[in-house]
Design a protein around this motif. Structure first.
Motif, PDB file in Angstrom:
ATOM      1  N   ARG A 103      41.783  39.991  35.937  1.00  0.00           N
ATOM      2  CA  ARG A 103      42.642  39.771  34.782  1.00  0.00           C
ATOM      3  C   ARG A 103      44.105  39.605  35.218  1.00  0.00           C
ATOM      4  NH1 ARG A 103      41.864  44.132  30.298  1.00  0.00           N
ATOM      5  NH2 ARG A 103      42.481  45.341  32.110  1.00  0.00           N
ATOM      6  N   GLN A 104      44.501  40.451  36.158  1.00  0.00           N
ATOM      7  CA  GLN A 104      45.874  40.375  36.656  1.00  0.00           C
ATOM      8  C   GLN A 104      46.131  39.033  37.339  1.00  0.00           C
ATOM      9  OE1 GLN A 104      46.865  43.480  39.412  1.00  0.00           O
ATOM     10  NE2 GLN A 104      49.047  43.342  39.002  1.00  0.00           N
ATOM     11  N   GLU A 107      46.272  36.186  34.757  1.00  0.00           N
ATOM     12  CA  GLU A 107      47.527  36.198  34.009  1.00  0.00           C
ATOM     13  C   GLU A 107      48.675  35.698  34.877  1.00  0.00           C
ATOM     14  OE1 GLU A 107      49.495  39.188  30.902  1.00  0.00           O
ATOM     15  OE2 GLU A 107      49.724  39.843  32.954  1.00  0.00           O
ATOM     16  N   TYR A 108      48.696  36.179  36.105  1.00  0.00           N
ATOM     17  CA  TYR A 108      49.759  35.760  37.011  1.00  0.00           C
ATOM     18  C   TYR A 108      49.703  34.251  37.241  1.00  0.00           C
ATOM     19  CZ  TYR A 108      52.517  35.240  41.205  1.00  0.00           C
ATOM     20  OH  TYR A 108      53.441  34.825  42.117  1.00  0.00           O
ATOM     21  N   LYS A 110      48.709  31.989  35.243  1.00  0.00           N
ATOM     22  CA  LYS A 110      49.250  31.288  34.071  1.00  0.00           C
ATOM     23  C   LYS A 110      50.764  31.177  34.170  1.00  0.00           C
ATOM     24  CE  LYS A 110      45.746  32.396  30.657  1.00  0.00           C
ATOM     25  NZ  LYS A 110      45.364  33.551  29.846  1.00  0.00           N
TER      26      LYS A 110
END
Lengths: 263, 209
Positions: A103-104, A107-108, A110
């Protein structure tokens, strides 16, 4: 200024450039892995190899890199446990120990893409002037990083060079023959008059690891000072270095002294 | 009071204001000017004082079209909530040469990343930026503040009352953005329902929708 490599103060501050998430994304992209299904063992091994390299280079390894290393180890160990022993499970997602990291990373990624969009806009705006000719100027010393080739691409190149270098004889003590300052001069001469030099070729014929490392640090230093630019036409193709036009050829290592990174 | 024989059209007036402006001009500012000129000069000049902002916007659109159709090398861009008269992008190299400007320095990747996070997540804490990027951003953030692309917008209610950062007007101008909503994927990246791991921050952030 001599013997930079030996003094503790001489450290390239990697953290300003990129962080552990960058490194992970780089490794994932390099091996064309699926971000949602990372082979954690393989990634962890590669990640640790890079940390090792950074240590050899005497790069300042930010605490963040170490934290990520332990996170990877933890995930790796949890992956080894059978499902029911992994601890309490609240949601479907949670039973995969990799999930938080994935998930991290996603997100990063993006935001990295969003940064790419800004970069594109900035490029566009460069050609646009309003009445006063005053589009926002960033001044002479903005936060110039390595714009064309990422730090990890460079480290990759170094890795290859080190692999090619013959193992040094154990038991024999070498006197320190090379310094970064000396290599800076050599590099500037080599790239003078608009010549470009392939990074791979740069290391050819170098016998000692110390010489390779000094040369590499000199390249990093010159890039940081915006004297050299490193270019790469496509992913994992040969990296070429050349001088940045219009920079004064004086006091190469001076700027380091005013400790730009301390806070 | 004045010796102008024929009054210009509203379009001409607005065009001249955009020409004279040093930064982007809003419809509101144009309206204020029209009212002001009416007061200063009186008589015939008062006839533009009653123009509404919507009329101004419509006229600007008209001007925009005419500049493009007339191949004037000029265009009007929506920047930072207003309008800016500027050269066409493809004429940039000549303008640059004429003004004797070097290619301007570019922001580095870490700076752009940090900026993107601030832009989408504002108001945002330094610690939040760091958790997305996975590295300390002290140095980069400080640079962005110095470049006036980022500023402190408030203090959070968290212990120690850390600063909250946001983007500036200059940020919009630098990237030629009309407004923040102009950035792609604003809805998605804004602030997702925050994860379980940092609830204490979301609850206490002021000014969030």
């Amino acid at each position: 200024m001599a013997d930079l490599l030996q003094t503790e103060e001489y450290k390239v501050n990697l953290e300003v450039f990129e962080g552990p998430l960058d490194l992970l994304l780089y490794l994932i992209k390099k091996d064309e892995l699926d971000v949602y299904d990372i082979q954690i063992g393989r990634i962890t091994t590669q990640y640790m190899e890079y940390l090792e390299l950074m240590k050899i280079l005497n790069l300042e390894i930010a605490g963040d890199f170490i934290v990520m290393a332990s996170t990877l180890m933890l995930i790796k160990s949890r992956m080894l446990l059978p499902d029911e022993e992994r601890g309490p499970v609240d949601e479907d997602d949670e039973d995969d120990p990799r999930w938080d990291l994935v998930r991290q990373l996603v997100e990063y990624k993006k935001f990295k893409d969003a940064a790419g969009f800004l970069e594109y806009l900035e490029e566009e705006q460069e050609n646009i002037f309003s009445r006063e000719g005053e589009h926002v100027e960033l001044g002479l010393h903005p936060d110039v990083g390595m714009s064309d080739v990422g730090i990890f691409d460079l480290i990759s190149a170094l890795n290859q060079a080190l692999d090619r270098a013959p193992e040094e004889e154990l038991g024999e003590i070498f006197s320190e023959q090379f310094t970064v300052t000396e290599k800076v001069d050599v590099l500037l001469k080599m790239t003078g008059k608009g010549r470009s030099v392939s990074l791979g070729r740069l290391f050819l014929g170098m016998r000692s690891r110390q010489e390779i490392v000094c040369t590499f640090l000199a390249v990093l230093e010159l890039i940081k000072l915006n004297r050299l630019a490193a270019r790469q036409d496509g992913h994992f193709e040969e990296i070429v270095i050349e001088q940045v036009e219009g920079n004064e050829p004086e006091s190469v290592l001076k700027e380091d002294e005013d400790g730009t990174d301390e806070y | 009071m004045s010796n102008i024989e024929t009054l210009p059209e509203l379009k001409e007036i607005i065009g001249s204001l955009l020409f004279a402006a040093k930064k982007s001009v809003t419809a509101k500012e144009i309206r204020k000017t029209l009212v002001g000129a009416g007061k200063n000069y009186g008589g015939l000049y008062e006839q533009f004082a009653s123009v509404r902002e919507n009329d101004i916007l419509a006229v600007v659109e008209e001007l925009k079209m005419e500049l493009i159709q007339g191949s004037t090398g000029l265009s009007i861009a929506d920047v930072a909530g207003g309008f800016r008269l500027q050269n066409e992008m493809n004429c940039g190299p000549w303008v640059r040469t004429f003004l004797d400007k070097d290619r301007s320095a570019k922001l580095s990747k870490p700076a752009l990343e940090t900026l993107a996070i601030v832009a989408y997540r504002q108001p945002v804490l330094r610690s939040e930026i760091e958790s997305v990027r996975g590295v300390a951003v002290d140095h980069v953030l400080r640079n962005l503040v110095e470049l006036q692309l980022v500023k402190v917008v408030a203090r959070s209610e968290l212990p120690g009352r850390p600063w909250l950062f946001g983007t500036t007007q200059r940020f919009l101008e630098h990237f030629g953005l009309k407004c923040l909503e102009d950035m792609p994927g604003m809805d998605e990246l804004k602030r997702m329902e925050l994860d379980e791991d940092k609830p204490e921050q979301t609850e206490s952030l002021p000014g969030m929708e």
